[in-house]
Design a protein around this motif. Structure first.
Motif, PDB file in Angstrom:
ATOM      1  N   LEU A 139       0.829  -1.203   0.000  1.00 61.82           N
ATOM      2  CA  LEU A 139       0.000   0.000   0.000  1.00 61.82           C
ATOM      3  C   LEU A 139       0.864   1.252   0.000  1.00 61.82           C
ATOM      4  N   LEU A 140       1.977   1.212   0.719  1.00 66.50           N
ATOM      5  CA  LEU A 140       2.912   2.339   0.721  1.00 66.50           C
ATOM      6  C   LEU A 140       3.452   2.609  -0.685  1.00 66.50           C
ATOM      7  N   ASP A 141       3.749   1.533  -1.392  1.00 67.93           N
ATOM      8  CA  ASP A 141       4.249   1.697  -2.761  1.00 67.93           C
ATOM      9  C   ASP A 141       3.234   2.445  -3.621  1.00 67.93           C
TER      10      ASP A 141
ATOM     11  N   PHE B 260       2.884   7.791   8.044  1.00 70.70           N
ATOM     12  CA  PHE B 260       1.654   7.101   7.666  1.00 70.70           C
ATOM     13  C   PHE B 260       1.259   6.175   8.807  1.00 70.70           C
ATOM     14  N   ASN B 261       0.119   6.477   9.413  1.00 73.77           N
ATOM     15  CA  ASN B 261      -0.398   5.660  10.515  1.00 73.77           C
ATOM     16  C   ASN B 261      -1.532   4.795   9.971  1.00 73.77           C
ATOM     17  N   LEU B 262      -1.341   3.482   9.989  1.00 70.79           N
ATOM     18  CA  LEU B 262      -2.283   2.560   9.363  1.00 70.79           C
ATOM     19  C   LEU B 262      -2.889   1.637  10.414  1.00 70.79           C
ATOM     20  N   SER B 263      -4.216   1.648  10.507  1.00 68.97           N
ATOM     21  CA  SER B 263      -4.940   0.739  11.404  1.00 68.97           C
ATOM     22  C   SER B 263      -5.542  -0.393  10.573  1.00 68.97           C
ATOM     23  N   MET B 264      -5.590  -1.588  11.149  1.00 71.48           N
ATOM     24  CA  MET B 264      -6.117  -2.747  10.448  1.00 71.48           C
ATOM     25  C   MET B 264      -7.264  -3.338  11.253  1.00 71.48           C
ATOM     26  N   LEU B 265      -8.388  -3.533  10.601  1.00 74.07           N
ATOM     27  CA  LEU B 265      -9.609  -3.976  11.257  1.00 74.07           C
ATOM     28  C   LEU B 265     -10.090  -5.293  10.671  1.00 74.07           C
ATOM     29  N   TYR B 266     -10.745  -6.068  11.515  1.00 75.08           N
ATOM     30  CA  TYR B 266     -11.441  -7.267  11.056  1.00 75.08           C
ATOM     31  C   TYR B 266     -12.712  -7.401  11.889  1.00 75.08           C
ATOM     32  N   ARG B 267     -13.841  -7.444  11.216  1.00 71.27           N
ATOM     33  CA  ARG B 267     -15.143  -7.474  11.895  1.00 71.27           C
ATOM     34  C   ARG B 267     -15.275  -6.316  12.872  1.00 71.27           C
ATOM     35  N   ASN B 268     -14.845  -5.148  12.424  1.00 72.81           N
ATOM     36  CA  ASN B 268     -14.922  -3.899  13.202  1.00 72.81           C
ATOM     37  C   ASN B 268     -14.082  -3.926  14.472  1.00 72.81           C
ATOM     38  N   LYS B 269     -13.097  -4.816  14.521  1.00 68.81           N
ATOM     39  CA  LYS B 269     -12.216  -4.885  15.679  1.00 68.81           C
ATOM     40  C   LYS B 269     -10.782  -4.613  15.232  1.00 68.81           C
ATOM     41  N   LEU B 270     -10.093  -3.748  15.982  1.00 75.05           N
ATOM     42  CA  LEU B 270      -8.706  -3.437  15.662  1.00 75.05           C
ATOM     43  C   LEU B 270      -7.833  -4.659  15.924  1.00 75.05           C
ATOM     44  N   ILE B 271      -7.116  -5.114  14.898  1.00 77.86           N
ATOM     45  CA  ILE B 271      -6.267  -6.294  15.052  1.00 77.86           C
ATOM     46  C   ILE B 271      -4.785  -5.972  14.893  1.00 77.86           C
ATOM     47  N   ASP B 272      -4.473  -4.810  14.322  1.00 79.50           N
ATOM     48  CA  ASP B 272      -3.070  -4.459  14.114  1.00 79.50           C
ATOM     49  C   ASP B 272      -2.963  -2.968  13.842  1.00 79.50           C
ATOM     50  N   GLU B 273      -1.793  -2.412  14.081  1.00 81.99           N
ATOM     51  CA  GLU B 273      -1.571  -1.001  13.795  1.00 81.99           C
ATOM     52  C   GLU B 273      -0.093  -0.803  13.487  1.00 81.99           C
ATOM     53  N   ILE B 274       0.195  -0.063  12.422  1.00 77.26           N
ATOM     54  CA  ILE B 274       1.574   0.137  11.975  1.00 77.26           C
ATOM     55  C   ILE B 274       1.799   1.621  11.707  1.00 77.26           C
ATOM     56  N   MET B 275       2.938   2.125  12.146  1.00 80.76           N
ATOM     57  CA  MET B 275       3.340   3.506  11.871  1.00 80.76           C
ATOM     58  C   MET B 275       4.566   3.493  10.982  1.00 80.76           C
ATOM     59  N   PHE B 276       4.486   4.182   9.843  1.00 86.30           N
ATOM     60  CA  PHE B 276       5.608   4.286   8.914  1.00 86.30           C
ATOM     61  C   PHE B 276       6.125   5.719   8.897  1.00 86.30           C
ATOM     62  N   GLU B 277       7.430   5.874   8.755  1.00 83.67           N
ATOM     63  CA  GLU B 277       8.041   7.176   8.533  1.00 83.67           C
ATOM     64  C   GLU B 277       8.818   7.127   7.229  1.00 83.67           C
ATOM     65  N   THR B 278       8.839   8.250   6.540  1.00 87.99           N
ATOM     66  CA  THR B 278       9.428   8.251   5.210  1.00 87.99           C
ATOM     67  C   THR B 278      10.913   7.948   5.235  1.00 87.99           C
ATOM     68  N   GLU B 279      11.605   8.208   6.357  1.00 89.19           N
ATOM     69  CA  GLU B 279      13.040   7.927   6.407  1.00 89.19           C
ATOM     70  C   GLU B 279      13.318   6.446   6.182  1.00 89.19           C
ATOM     71  N   GLN B 280      12.328   5.624   6.498  1.00 85.71           N
ATOM     72  CA  GLN B 280      12.548   4.198   6.338  1.00 85.71           C
ATOM     73  C   GLN B 280      12.489   3.769   4.876  1.00 85.71           C
ATOM     74  N   PHE B 281      11.917   4.656   4.012  1.00 88.08           N
ATOM     75  CA  PHE B 281      11.680   4.223   2.649  1.00 88.08           C
ATOM     76  C   PHE B 281      12.323   5.133   1.594  1.00 88.08           C
ATOM     77  N   HIS B 282      12.763   6.332   1.985  1.00 88.00           N
ATOM     78  CA  HIS B 282      13.286   7.274   1.011  1.00 88.00           C
ATOM     79  C   HIS B 282      14.704   7.668   1.399  1.00 88.00           C
TER      80      HIS B 282
END
Length: 361
Positions: A326-328, A339-361
């Protein structure tokens, strides 16, 4: 005025054990087991040789006041606490504890008279340990089970037990009650209900099943039947024979090793562009033509936020790879800092990831 206090010795989400201190000296133990908004059971034991009859009433009053505070705080409907004032007959301890005193050894020597229910216990005088005849699991299975328990942070607590049934509470790493199990023992067969506080994933049901199975003697138990339910409806029924129990951990490991996700397994397609909001559909090759999830991203600032609503959640490796893909796609649309990304399944938070551009650029 006497100084009376409770010194916590062991505390879990479903109970506590406290040393009762009187003027700085240990005089007894308070043990409580409770289920919030339901029931509390426990015991107060004062050592007869440690406190006089005259002073014990003050301790009782203090302990009763504390128990009342617990009842009020947890909304307890039923309470039963037994109180005793006597010497100890004997103490059952593990090898880390100190050597028993003389009067404890005298009682240990006649311990067979106290266990007339057929349980096979043996006492080791030096190590003061118990051998219940349970065969040892392989070190590989134990390590795997412990690793899976640590990942989820699940804890199994016995809240009620007798010869024909046992009741468990299961807590997560935040000490929140996530499931209750009531099991009935019919000879070598164990049948029961596991009631969940949320709609569980298969992996969560597997781990709770492992925890419960590991608590039984595998040489004396031939089969398990667990009815998993949530919100009054059965979500799954787990049936295990003796062979299944021996292979349970190995089967789960084999399933985990069967497939490792790659970039070619997924595709992410931009389906809607509303200027400040982008919507993507996520496809998995093995899942066919239907998307396994939908991603929605707010790009109104350089601090992007978004969420993915999964229809098929996969595992943590799958979700991490999907987030990277998705970042690509976002790189093609806008420059960003985080980029703060939350991941849901059946309306329940199952994961959360924070990306910073320094990691990719």
């Amino acid at each position: 005025m006497a100084d009376i206090m409770l010194r916590p010795d062991l505390k879990t989400a479903g109970g506590e054990v406290c040393d009762i201190m009187y003027n700085g000296e240990f005089v007894g133990t308070l043990t409580l087991v409770y289920r919030e908004s339901d029931r509390l059971k426990g015991a107060i034991h004062l050592e007869q040789q440690s406190i006089t009859i005259v002073n014990k009433q003050a301790v009782y009053d203090f302990a009763q006041s504390y128990i009342q505070d617990v009842i009020d705080a947890l909304g307890i409907a039923q309470c039963e606490v037994t109180v005793s004032y006597s010497d100890y007959d004997f103490v059952i301890v593990t090898e880390h504890a100190v050597e028993p005193s003389t009067y404890q050894e005298d009682y240990i020597s006649s311990v067979d008279l106290l266990h007339d229910d057929g349980l096979d216990y043996s006492w080791l005088r030096e190590d003061i340990s118990l051998d219940d005849g349970e065969s040892e699991r392989s070190s590989e299975q134990l390590e795997m089970l412990e690793e899976r328990k640590k990942e989820q942070g699940y804890e199994l607590v016995i809240v009620n037990e007798n010869r024909s049934s046992v009741e468990y509470h299961v807590y997560d790493k935040d000490a929140e009650l996530i499931a209750e199990a009531i099991l009935h023992i019919y000879g070598s067969e164990v049948i029961g209900d596991i009631t969940w506080k949320f709609d569980p994933f298969d992996e969560e049901m597997d781990i709770v099943t492992e925890l419960i199975v590991a608590d039984f003697n595998e040489e004396q138990t031939d089969s398990f039947v667990f009815h998993m339910s949530f919100n009054g409806e059965t979500v799954d029924t787990v049936e295990l024979t003796h062979i299944d129990m021996l292979d349970l951990v190995d089967d789960i490991q084999s399933e985990d090793d069967m497939w490792i996700p790659t970039r070619d397994d997924y595709s992410i397609v931009l389906v809607r562009d509303d200027l400040d909001t982008l919507s993507y559909e996520i496809y998995q090759q093995s899942y066919g033509g239907l998307p396994i999830g939908t991603a929605t991203v707010d790009i109104s600032s350089r601090q992007l936020t978004g969420f993915i609503d999964f229809r098929e959640p996969g595992d943590s490796d799958d979700r991490e790879l999907i987030a990277t893909l998705l970042l690509d796609e976002l790189d093609k649309e806008k420059e960003y800092e985080t980029f703060n990304l939350s991941m849901l399944y059946r309306n329940k938070l199952i994961d959360e990831i924070m990306f910073e551009t320094e990691q990719f650029h």
